[in-house]
Design a protein around this motif. Structure first.
Motif, PDB file in Angstrom:
ATOM      1  N   GLY A   1       0.746  -1.137   0.117  1.00 13.73           N
ATOM      2  CA  GLY A   1       0.088  -0.014   0.093  1.00 13.73           C
ATOM      3  C   GLY A   1       0.708   1.457   0.078  1.00 13.73           C
ATOM      4  N   LYS A   2       2.050   1.266   0.664  1.00 15.37           N
ATOM      5  CA  LYS A   2       2.934   2.239   0.752  1.00 15.37           C
ATOM      6  C   LYS A   2       3.509   2.660  -0.743  1.00 15.37           C
ATOM      7  N   SER A   3       3.710   1.419  -1.297  1.00 18.15           N
ATOM      8  CA  SER A   3       4.317   1.759  -2.722  1.00 18.15           C
ATOM      9  C   SER A   3       3.380   2.413  -3.765  1.00 18.15           C
ATOM     10  N   TYR A   4       2.015   1.957  -3.437  1.00 21.09           N
ATOM     11  CA  TYR A   4       0.912   2.770  -4.014  1.00 21.09           C
ATOM     12  C   TYR A   4       0.969   4.211  -3.853  1.00 21.09           C
ATOM     13  N   VAL A   5       1.208   4.478  -2.563  1.00 17.14           N
ATOM     14  CA  VAL A   5       1.133   6.187  -2.267  1.00 17.14           C
ATOM     15  C   VAL A   5       2.501   6.709  -2.868  1.00 17.14           C
ATOM     16  N   LYS A   6       3.613   6.108  -2.946  1.00 18.55           N
ATOM     17  CA  LYS A   6       4.684   6.702  -3.546  1.00 18.55           C
ATOM     18  C   LYS A   6       4.387   6.816  -5.262  1.00 18.55           C
ATOM     19  N   ALA A   7       3.700   5.724  -5.712  1.00 23.46           N
ATOM     20  CA  ALA A   7       3.591   5.945  -7.115  1.00 23.46           C
ATOM     21  C   ALA A   7       2.715   6.917  -7.256  1.00 23.46           C
ATOM     22  N   GLN A   8       1.582   6.963  -6.578  1.00 22.97           N
ATOM     23  CA  GLN A   8       0.701   8.199  -6.813  1.00 22.97           C
ATOM     24  C   GLN A   8       1.047   9.466  -6.542  1.00 22.97           C
ATOM     25  N   GLN A   9       2.038   9.625  -5.498  1.00 20.19           N
ATOM     26  CA  GLN A   9       2.675  10.875  -5.337  1.00 20.19           C
ATOM     27  C   GLN A   9       3.691  11.327  -6.723  1.00 20.19           C
ATOM     28  N   ASP A  10       4.347  10.238  -6.878  1.00 22.30           N
ATOM     29  CA  ASP A  10       5.083  10.586  -8.218  1.00 22.30           C
ATOM     30  C   ASP A  10       4.407  10.886  -9.604  1.00 22.30           C
ATOM     31  N   LEU A  11       3.218  10.493  -9.625  1.00 24.66           N
ATOM     32  CA  LEU A  11       2.146  10.876 -10.500  1.00 24.66           C
ATOM     33  C   LEU A  11       1.677  12.589 -10.485  1.00 24.66           C
ATOM     34  N   LYS A  12       1.484  12.361  -9.232  1.00 23.81           N
ATOM     35  CA  LYS A  12       0.979  14.055  -8.936  1.00 23.81           C
ATOM     36  C   LYS A  12       1.980  15.034  -9.255  1.00 23.81           C
ATOM     37  N   ASP A  13       3.054  14.594  -8.692  1.00 20.95           N
ATOM     38  CA  ASP A  13       4.330  15.558  -8.911  1.00 20.95           C
ATOM     39  C   ASP A  13       4.707  15.833 -10.369  1.00 20.95           C
ATOM     40  N   SER A  14       4.272  14.952 -10.986  1.00 19.59           N
ATOM     41  CA  SER A  14       4.663  14.906 -12.681  1.00 19.59           C
ATOM     42  C   SER A  14       3.418  15.845 -13.201  1.00 19.59           C
ATOM     43  N   TYR A  15       2.231  15.632 -12.697  1.00 25.54           N
ATOM     44  CA  TYR A  15       1.399  16.577 -13.187  1.00 25.54           C
ATOM     45  C   TYR A  15       1.439  18.018 -12.905  1.00 25.54           C
ATOM     46  N   ASP A  16       1.626  18.407 -11.522  1.00 25.05           N
ATOM     47  CA  ASP A  16       2.168  19.723 -11.314  1.00 25.05           C
ATOM     48  C   ASP A  16       3.219  20.231 -11.760  1.00 25.05           C
ATOM     49  N   PHE A  17       4.277  19.404 -12.026  1.00 29.22           N
ATOM     50  CA  PHE A  17       5.310  19.877 -12.792  1.00 29.22           C
ATOM     51  C   PHE A  17       4.898  20.262 -14.096  1.00 29.22           C
ATOM     52  N   MET A  18       4.144  19.581 -14.838  1.00 31.18           N
ATOM     53  CA  MET A  18       3.652  20.177 -16.115  1.00 31.18           C
ATOM     54  C   MET A  18       2.820  21.575 -16.011  1.00 31.18           C
ATOM     55  N   MET A  19       2.070  21.496 -15.159  1.00 27.33           N
ATOM     56  CA  MET A  19       1.091  22.971 -14.945  1.00 27.33           C
ATOM     57  C   MET A  19       2.111  23.969 -14.566  1.00 27.33           C
ATOM     58  N   THR A  20       2.885  23.754 -13.699  1.00 28.37           N
ATOM     59  CA  THR A  20       4.061  24.887 -13.312  1.00 28.37           C
ATOM     60  C   THR A  20       4.903  25.198 -14.624  1.00 28.37           C
ATOM     61  N   TRP A  21       5.493  24.190 -15.281  1.00 23.16           N
ATOM     62  CA  TRP A  21       6.128  24.553 -16.660  1.00 23.16           C
ATOM     63  C   TRP A  21       5.499  25.170 -17.723  1.00 23.16           C
ATOM     64  N   MET A  22       4.036  24.873 -17.839  1.00 17.48           N
ATOM     65  CA  MET A  22       3.428  25.646 -18.994  1.00 17.48           C
ATOM     66  C   MET A  22       3.264  27.289 -18.515  1.00 17.48           C
ATOM     67  N   SER A  23       2.799  27.269 -17.105  1.00 18.73           N
ATOM     68  CA  SER A  23       2.655  28.658 -16.605  1.00 18.73           C
ATOM     69  C   SER A  23       3.812  29.463 -16.767  1.00 18.73           C
ATOM     70  N   ASP A  24       4.994  28.849 -16.447  1.00 19.75           N
ATOM     71  CA  ASP A  24       6.392  29.698 -16.407  1.00 19.75           C
ATOM     72  C   ASP A  24       6.739  29.908 -17.738  1.00 19.75           C
ATOM     73  N   PHE A  25       6.539  28.846 -18.761  1.00 16.99           N
ATOM     74  CA  PHE A  25       6.722  29.231 -20.066  1.00 16.99           C
ATOM     75  C   PHE A  25       6.014  30.149 -20.763  1.00 16.99           C
ATOM     76  N   SER A  26       4.817  30.133 -20.446  1.00 14.25           N
ATOM     77  CA  SER A  26       3.950  31.542 -21.144  1.00 14.25           C
ATOM     78  C   SER A  26       4.317  32.611 -20.493  1.00 14.25           C
ATOM     79  N   GLU A  27       4.910  32.960 -19.333  1.00  9.70           N
ATOM     80  CA  GLU A  27       5.308  33.958 -18.870  1.00  9.70           C
ATOM     81  C   GLU A  27       6.618  34.299 -19.548  1.00  9.70           C
ATOM     82  N   LYS A  28       7.320  33.612 -19.693  1.00  7.04           N
ATOM     83  CA  LYS A  28       8.692  33.858 -20.421  1.00  7.04           C
ATOM     84  C   LYS A  28       8.577  34.128 -22.134  1.00  7.04           C
TER      85      LYS A  28
END
Length: 141
Positions: free
Chosen positions: A66-93
């Protein structure tokens, strides 16, 4: 008749030469296309990330697995957040309506764009890795 042909030819040549891009602009446009291409490659995976996050949620418990599922889920959430942040920063630049760019601006923007090329590569790798890991984990169970 012959003089009007020469006049039209000169006018056409002048028009074409004024509209040609500089070597720096061509390089900038090519690099921009590469960066956008990587974004376009991984953007459709955002839906898959959301689905995998939900799939993992149903398997989370207090066991080691179950803990490995938590880690995998957090990695996915981090990837999603990375995309959203990257797109926002890119549009500003790189605002869409930037207008005319002179040699100095192209040079400074090129430096930023080279950094974005590295960043979007990291983004692609993180997204693909987190998806692959989550799928592998879900297939095991």
């Amino acid at each position: 008749m012959k003089s009007s042909f020469i006049y039209i030819a000169l006018l056409t040549f002048f028009f074409i030469s004024c509209n040609q891009l500089s070597e720096e602009e061509v390089k900038f446009d090519a690099l921009m296309e590469q960066v956008i291409s990587v974004h376009d490659e991984v953007m459709p995976k955002m839906g898959e990330i959301s689905s995998l996050i939900k799939d993992l949620e149903t398997r989370i418990d207090t066991t080691e697995t179950g803990k490995s599922y938590v880690k995998a889920q957090q990695d996915l959430k981090d990837s999603y957040d990375f995309m959203m942040t990257w797109m926002s920063d890119f549009s500003e630049k790189f605002p869409h309506d930037e207008g005319e760019m002179n040699a100095e601006k192209i040079s400074s923007q090129m430096k930023l764009l080279k950094g974005e090329e590295i960043e979007v590569g990291k983004l692609r790798d993180q997204i693909n890795t987190s998806i692959d890991n989550a799928k592998r984990l879900l297939e095991k169970s």
